[in-house]
Design a protein around this motif. Structure first.
Motif, PDB file in Angstrom:
ATOM      1  N   MET A   1      18.845  31.730  82.901  1.00 20.01           N
ATOM      2  CA  MET A   1      18.568  30.687  81.954  1.00 20.01           C
ATOM      3  C   MET A   1      19.493  29.519  82.256  1.00 20.01           C
ATOM      4  O   MET A   1      20.693  29.616  82.081  1.00 20.01           O
ATOM      5  N   ALA A   2      18.905  28.449  82.708  1.00 20.01           N
ATOM      6  CA  ALA A   2      19.679  27.258  83.019  1.00 20.01           C
ATOM      7  C   ALA A   2      19.850  26.415  81.752  1.00 20.01           C
ATOM      8  O   ALA A   2      19.248  26.688  80.717  1.00 20.01           O
ATOM      9  N   SER A   3      20.657  25.389  81.849  1.00 15.75           N
ATOM     10  CA  SER A   3      20.984  24.576  80.675  1.00 15.75           C
ATOM     11  C   SER A   3      19.754  23.998  79.993  1.00 15.75           C
ATOM     12  O   SER A   3      19.664  23.982  78.770  1.00 15.75           O
ATOM     13  N   GLY A  65      28.540  35.973  83.103  1.00 21.88           N
ATOM     14  CA  GLY A  65      27.831  36.096  84.372  1.00 21.88           C
ATOM     15  C   GLY A  65      27.115  37.412  84.582  1.00 21.88           C
ATOM     16  O   GLY A  65      26.541  37.645  85.647  1.00 21.88           O
ATOM     17  N   ALA A  66      27.089  38.267  83.579  1.00 20.17           N
ATOM     18  CA  ALA A  66      26.520  39.612  83.761  1.00 20.17           C
ATOM     19  C   ALA A  66      25.028  39.603  84.068  1.00 20.17           C
ATOM     20  O   ALA A  66      24.518  40.548  84.655  1.00 20.17           O
ATOM     21  N   PHE A  67      24.321  38.546  83.702  1.00 19.41           N
ATOM     22  CA  PHE A  67      22.872  38.542  83.863  1.00 19.41           C
ATOM     23  C   PHE A  67      22.398  38.092  85.244  1.00 19.41           C
ATOM     24  O   PHE A  67      21.234  38.264  85.588  1.00 19.41           O
ATOM     25  N   ASN A  68      23.259  37.523  86.045  1.00 21.14           N
ATOM     26  CA  ASN A  68      22.787  36.946  87.306  1.00 21.14           C
ATOM     27  C   ASN A  68      23.484  37.518  88.534  1.00 21.14           C
ATOM     28  O   ASN A  68      23.674  36.824  89.513  1.00 21.14           O
ATOM     29  N   ASN A  69      23.804  38.791  88.481  1.00 23.60           N
ATOM     30  CA  ASN A  69      24.473  39.425  89.613  1.00 23.60           C
ATOM     31  C   ASN A  69      23.612  40.579  90.112  1.00 23.60           C
ATOM     32  O   ASN A  69      23.915  41.755  89.866  1.00 23.60           O
ATOM     33  N   GLY A  70      22.528  40.233  90.784  1.00 25.66           N
ATOM     34  CA  GLY A  70      21.581  41.229  91.276  1.00 25.66           C
ATOM     35  C   GLY A  70      22.214  42.374  92.040  1.00 25.66           C
ATOM     36  O   GLY A  70      21.899  43.541  91.783  1.00 25.66           O
ATOM     37  N   ALA A  90      13.964  42.562  85.330  1.00 24.75           N
ATOM     38  CA  ALA A  90      14.588  42.113  84.083  1.00 24.75           C
ATOM     39  C   ALA A  90      15.073  43.316  83.277  1.00 24.75           C
ATOM     40  O   ALA A  90      16.164  43.277  82.695  1.00 24.75           O
ATOM     41  N   ALA A  91      14.309  44.395  83.252  1.00 25.19           N
ATOM     42  CA  ALA A  91      14.720  45.594  82.512  1.00 25.19           C
ATOM     43  C   ALA A  91      16.006  46.177  83.099  1.00 25.19           C
ATOM     44  O   ALA A  91      16.883  46.637  82.351  1.00 25.19           O
ATOM     45  N   MET A  92      16.140  46.152  84.415  1.00 26.67           N
ATOM     46  CA  MET A  92      17.371  46.624  85.051  1.00 26.67           C
ATOM     47  C   MET A  92      18.542  45.721  84.671  1.00 26.67           C
ATOM     48  O   MET A  92      19.641  46.202  84.378  1.00 26.67           O
ATOM     49  N   THR A  93      18.311  44.426  84.667  1.00 25.90           N
ATOM     50  CA  THR A  93      19.353  43.470  84.287  1.00 25.90           C
ATOM     51  C   THR A  93      19.785  43.697  82.849  1.00 25.90           C
ATOM     52  O   THR A  93      20.982  43.717  82.540  1.00 25.90           O
ATOM     53  N   ASP A  94      18.820  43.898  81.959  1.00 26.24           N
ATOM     54  CA  ASP A  94      19.130  44.161  80.550  1.00 26.24           C
ATOM     55  C   ASP A  94      20.037  45.387  80.431  1.00 26.24           C
ATOM     56  O   ASP A  94      21.029  45.381  79.706  1.00 26.24           O
ATOM     57  N   SER A  95      19.676  46.433  81.138  1.00 24.80           N
ATOM     58  CA  SER A  95      20.429  47.683  81.116  1.00 24.80           C
ATOM     59  C   SER A  95      21.846  47.477  81.649  1.00 24.80           C
ATOM     60  O   SER A  95      22.825  47.985  81.085  1.00 24.80           O
ATOM     61  N   TYR A  96      21.948  46.733  82.717  1.00 25.61           N
ATOM     62  CA  TYR A  96      23.266  46.444  83.298  1.00 25.61           C
ATOM     63  C   TYR A  96      24.144  45.681  82.306  1.00 25.61           C
ATOM     64  O   TYR A  96      25.323  46.006  82.125  1.00 25.61           O
ATOM     65  N   ASN A 114      25.466  31.733  79.501  1.00 24.54           N
ATOM     66  CA  ASN A 114      24.078  31.843  79.954  1.00 24.54           C
ATOM     67  C   ASN A 114      23.514  33.228  79.696  1.00 24.54           C
ATOM     68  O   ASN A 114      22.325  33.384  79.436  1.00 24.54           O
ATOM     69  N   CYS A 115      24.343  34.245  79.769  1.00 23.18           N
ATOM     70  CA  CYS A 115      23.889  35.614  79.558  1.00 23.18           C
ATOM     71  C   CYS A 115      23.313  35.785  78.153  1.00 23.18           C
ATOM     72  O   CYS A 115      22.292  36.449  77.963  1.00 23.18           O
ATOM     73  N   GLY A 116      23.955  35.184  77.176  1.00 24.42           N
ATOM     74  CA  GLY A 116      23.458  35.263  75.807  1.00 24.42           C
ATOM     75  C   GLY A 116      22.082  34.651  75.665  1.00 24.42           C
ATOM     76  O   GLY A 116      21.207  35.200  74.974  1.00 24.42           O
ATOM     77  N   TYR A 117      21.864  33.533  76.316  1.00 21.19           N
ATOM     78  CA  TYR A 117      20.553  32.889  76.240  1.00 21.19           C
ATOM     79  C   TYR A 117      19.510  33.651  77.044  1.00 21.19           C
ATOM     80  O   TYR A 117      18.332  33.671  76.689  1.00 21.19           O
ATOM     81  N   TYR A 118      19.921  34.283  78.112  1.00 26.39           N
ATOM     82  CA  TYR A 118      19.006  35.179  78.839  1.00 26.39           C
ATOM     83  C   TYR A 118      18.502  36.255  77.871  1.00 26.39           C
ATOM     84  O   TYR A 118      17.299  36.511  77.784  1.00 26.39           O
TER      85      TYR A 118
END
Length: 178
Positions: A1-3, A65-70, A90-96, A114-118
């Protein structure tokens, strides 16, 4: 989620609040019911205290930064005994995200996040019965405004349209070596 997408996400959240489907005091975990990659409850007991208001106000305490570290998401699933590859879902990211400890107590401090808005986007998608936030935004926000050319960015360069903005790692060196 960008600005730029934060405004759209906030509008979608407030539509849900106005329609009575969501409250600022609702807890993120009550809505999404996230599990960590090994299948257990979120690693940090404070995760269950995060509200929609905390997410909107950048006071969730989530690691920004937890949401964008594939690669880290993939590794967490591999370590939990699940096959995983890039790009992650996205489900894997949510779980992470649920497996990463909070950096502060929800509500205690404001940190641009950004993670919160994701996760707010994931809440909107869930409550609108869509798998992706952009699909939830399209029907509720974009279509009524006549906006039809918005698209989700692709992670892999090979999957990006030719006119897609390219981002590079700011630590990457370009030009002649010094």
């Amino acid at each position: 989620m960008a600005s730029v997408s934060k405004t759209v996400t906030a509008l979608a959240v407030f539509q849900l609040i106005e329609s009575g489907k969501l409250k600022l005091s609702d807890k993120l975990q009550d809505i999404l019911q996230l599990k960590i990659p090994s299948g257990g409850s979120p690693s940090d007991s404070r995760f269950g205290d995060i509200t929609i208001q905390h997410l909107l106000e950048h006071k969730s305490g989530l690691n920004p930064g937890a949401f964008n570290n594939g690669p880290a998401v993939m590794q967490a699933f591999v370590q939990a005994g699940h096959p995983a590859s890039l790009p992650v879902t996205a489900a894997m990211t949510d779980s992470y995200i649920a497996s990463v400890g909070l950096v502060s107590t929800p509500g205690s401090s404001q940190v641009y996040n950004n993670c919160g808005y994701y996760l707010l986007g994931r809440v909107v998608a869930h409550l609108r019965g869509k798998s992706r936030p952009i699909d939830a935004y399209q029907a509720a926000l974009f279509d009524p405004l006549g906006i039809h050319r918005i698209r989700r960015a692709a992670s892999l360069v090979s999957g990006q349209p030719n006119d897609e903005a390219r981002y590079q790692d700011p630590t990457s060196r370009s030009g002649p070596a010094r």
